[in-house]
Design a protein around this motif. Structure first.
Motif, short mmCIF file in Angstrom:
data_model
loop_
_atom_site.label_atom_id
_atom_site.label_comp_id
_atom_site.label_asym_id
_atom_site.label_seq_id
_atom_site.Cartn_x
_atom_site.Cartn_y
_atom_site.Cartn_z
N LYS A 1 -79.38 -28.82 39.74
CA LYS A 1 -78.64 -27.64 40.20
C LYS A 1 -77.69 -27.08 39.14
CE LYS A 1 -78.48 -29.77 44.81
NZ LYS A 1 -77.56 -30.28 45.86
N LEU A 2 -77.54 -27.78 38.02
CA LEU A 2 -76.55 -27.35 37.04
C LEU A 2 -76.92 -26.02 36.41
CD1 LEU A 2 -75.91 -30.72 35.12
CD2 LEU A 2 -74.41 -29.64 36.81
N THR A 3 -75.94 -25.11 36.31
CA THR A 3 -76.14 -23.90 35.53
C THR A 3 -76.09 -24.25 34.05
OG1 THR A 3 -73.79 -23.36 35.38
CG2 THR A 3 -74.95 -22.59 37.34
N ASP A 4 -76.47 -23.32 33.20
CA ASP A 4 -76.39 -23.56 31.76
C ASP A 4 -74.96 -23.85 31.34
OD1 ASP A 4 -79.10 -23.19 31.56
OD2 ASP A 4 -78.96 -21.12 30.83
N GLU A 5 -73.99 -23.12 31.93
CA GLU A 5 -72.58 -23.35 31.61
C GLU A 5 -72.15 -24.74 32.02
OE1 GLU A 5 -70.44 -18.99 32.04
OE2 GLU A 5 -70.80 -20.17 33.85
N GLN A 6 -72.52 -25.16 33.22
CA GLN A 6 -72.14 -26.48 33.70
C GLN A 6 -72.78 -27.58 32.85
OE1 GLN A 6 -73.41 -26.06 37.81
NE2 GLN A 6 -71.29 -25.99 38.51
N ARG A 7 -74.03 -27.39 32.45
CA ARG A 7 -74.70 -28.41 31.64
C ARG A 7 -74.01 -28.54 30.28
NH1 ARG A 7 -79.14 -31.16 32.48
NH2 ARG A 7 -79.69 -29.81 34.25
N ALA A 8 -73.61 -27.41 29.69
CA ALA A 8 -72.88 -27.45 28.42
C ALA A 8 -71.55 -28.19 28.60
CB ALA A 8 -72.65 -26.04 27.90
N THR B 1 -65.87 -23.56 40.79
CA THR B 1 -66.91 -23.62 39.76
C THR B 1 -67.41 -25.04 39.51
OG1 THR B 1 -65.14 -23.64 38.11
CG2 THR B 1 -66.18 -21.53 38.56
N GLY B 2 -66.80 -26.02 40.16
CA GLY B 2 -67.26 -27.41 40.04
C GLY B 2 -66.63 -28.17 38.90
N LYS B 3 -65.57 -27.65 38.31
CA LYS B 3 -65.03 -28.25 37.09
C LYS B 3 -64.48 -29.66 37.32
CE LYS B 3 -60.75 -25.46 37.51
NZ LYS B 3 -61.16 -24.73 38.75
N THR B 4 -63.78 -29.89 38.43
CA THR B 4 -63.24 -31.23 38.68
C THR B 4 -64.32 -32.19 39.15
OG1 THR B 4 -61.06 -30.31 39.21
CG2 THR B 4 -61.52 -32.55 39.97
N THR B 5 -65.19 -31.72 40.04
CA THR B 5 -66.26 -32.58 40.55
C THR B 5 -67.16 -33.08 39.42
OG1 THR B 5 -66.29 -31.48 42.70
CG2 THR B 5 -68.27 -32.69 42.08
N LEU B 6 -67.54 -32.20 38.51
CA LEU B 6 -68.41 -32.60 37.41
C LEU B 6 -67.70 -33.55 36.45
CD1 LEU B 6 -70.23 -29.23 36.66
CD2 LEU B 6 -71.10 -31.21 37.94
N ALA B 7 -66.41 -33.32 36.22
CA ALA B 7 -65.65 -34.22 35.35
C ALA B 7 -65.56 -35.62 35.95
CB ALA B 7 -64.25 -33.66 35.11
N VAL B 8 -65.33 -35.71 37.25
CA VAL B 8 -65.26 -37.02 37.91
C VAL B 8 -66.63 -37.69 37.91
CG1 VAL B 8 -64.82 -38.17 40.13
CG2 VAL B 8 -63.26 -36.39 39.32
N ALA B 9 -67.69 -36.90 38.10
CA ALA B 9 -69.04 -37.46 38.08
C ALA B 9 -69.37 -38.06 36.71
CB ALA B 9 -70.06 -36.38 38.44
N VAL B 10 -69.02 -37.34 35.64
CA VAL B 10 -69.26 -37.88 34.29
C VAL B 10 -68.40 -39.13 34.07
CG1 VAL B 10 -69.07 -37.45 31.82
CG2 VAL B 10 -69.92 -35.65 33.32
#
Length: 217
Positions: free
Chosen positions: A15-22, A41-50
């Motif tokens: 589901k990641l957009t190109d921006e999110q994948r970068a 935009t998912g900025k905190t969720t993606l950071a915690v996931a990584v």
């Protein structure tokens, strides 16, 4: 080392957009990633996931806006923190982790003894004198921190840490927005080889939230 190709990334990978994948790849590849993005935009969720995949203890730094406020709020330390770590708890739910087990709670050490605890919330107020080694560090709502407050946290960080500074230059809660250190630190680190500046533009909460975010005051 970008996002591993064999990882479903908690169901987010497809589901990641190109921006999110970068953004995600930058967290893996660089010591410092700064993301400037609006809500939703998912900025905190993606950071915690990584951070979960990196496998290091996560130090989640938040700002109570007024530096003395934490000490005067009633309740236990965990209760004082609760109002400021909602993005963290929401992110943990999104990746299928139980915040009650994952987040360190000095009033309940049983989860720590089981080894479930890996997240340590901390106000920047208490950063002075600390040494952060071997950690992933998320500095959230960084637009609400002054230059001095961000400097106080960033000067505690050793080379073996991954750092994600999260904020939005259009949503500052400081009484004097000119005191925010977020944009100055974006420019301060922009051209450093170990750092990257990312932007996310797609608000996944829908048209109402996206249109509301466009109003400036």
């Amino acid at each position: 080392m970008p996002l591993p190709k064999d990882s479903l990334f908690f169901g987010f990978d497809a589901k990641l957009t190109d921006e999110q994948r970068a953004y995600v790849n930058s967290i893996f590849d660089r010591q410092l990633t700064i993301v400037n993005a609006p809500s939703g935009t998912g900025k905190t969720t993606l950071a915690v996931a990584v951070a979960k995949l990196l496998g290091k203890p996560l130090v989640y730094v938040f700002s109570p806006v007024e530096e003395g406020r934490m000490g005067f709020r009633p309740g236990t330390q965990r209760e004082k923190e609760a109002a400021y770590i909602t993005p963290l708890t929401d992110a943990l739910y999104e990746i299928g982790d139980d915040p009650e087990k994952a987040i360190y709670n000095p009033e309940n050490l049983s989860s720590s003894k089981r080894g479930d605890t890996w997240v340590y919330p901390m106000s920047h107020v208490f950063a002075r004198g600390m040494n952060l080694k071997g950690k992933t560090v998320i500095i959230d709502e960084a637009q609400n921190m002054t230059r001095g407050e961000l400097k106080k946290v960033l000067t505690r960080i050793h080379t073996d840490c991954h750092v994600i500074i999260i904020g939005h230059d259009g949503q500052c809660d400081l009484k004097d927005e000119g005191k925010s250190g977020f944009v100055p630190y974006i420019e301060h680190f922009r051209n450093e080889p170990y750092a990257a500046v990312c932007e996310l533009t797609v608000n996944f909460r829908g048209k109402l939230a996206q249109h509301a975010d466009k109003l400036r005051w």
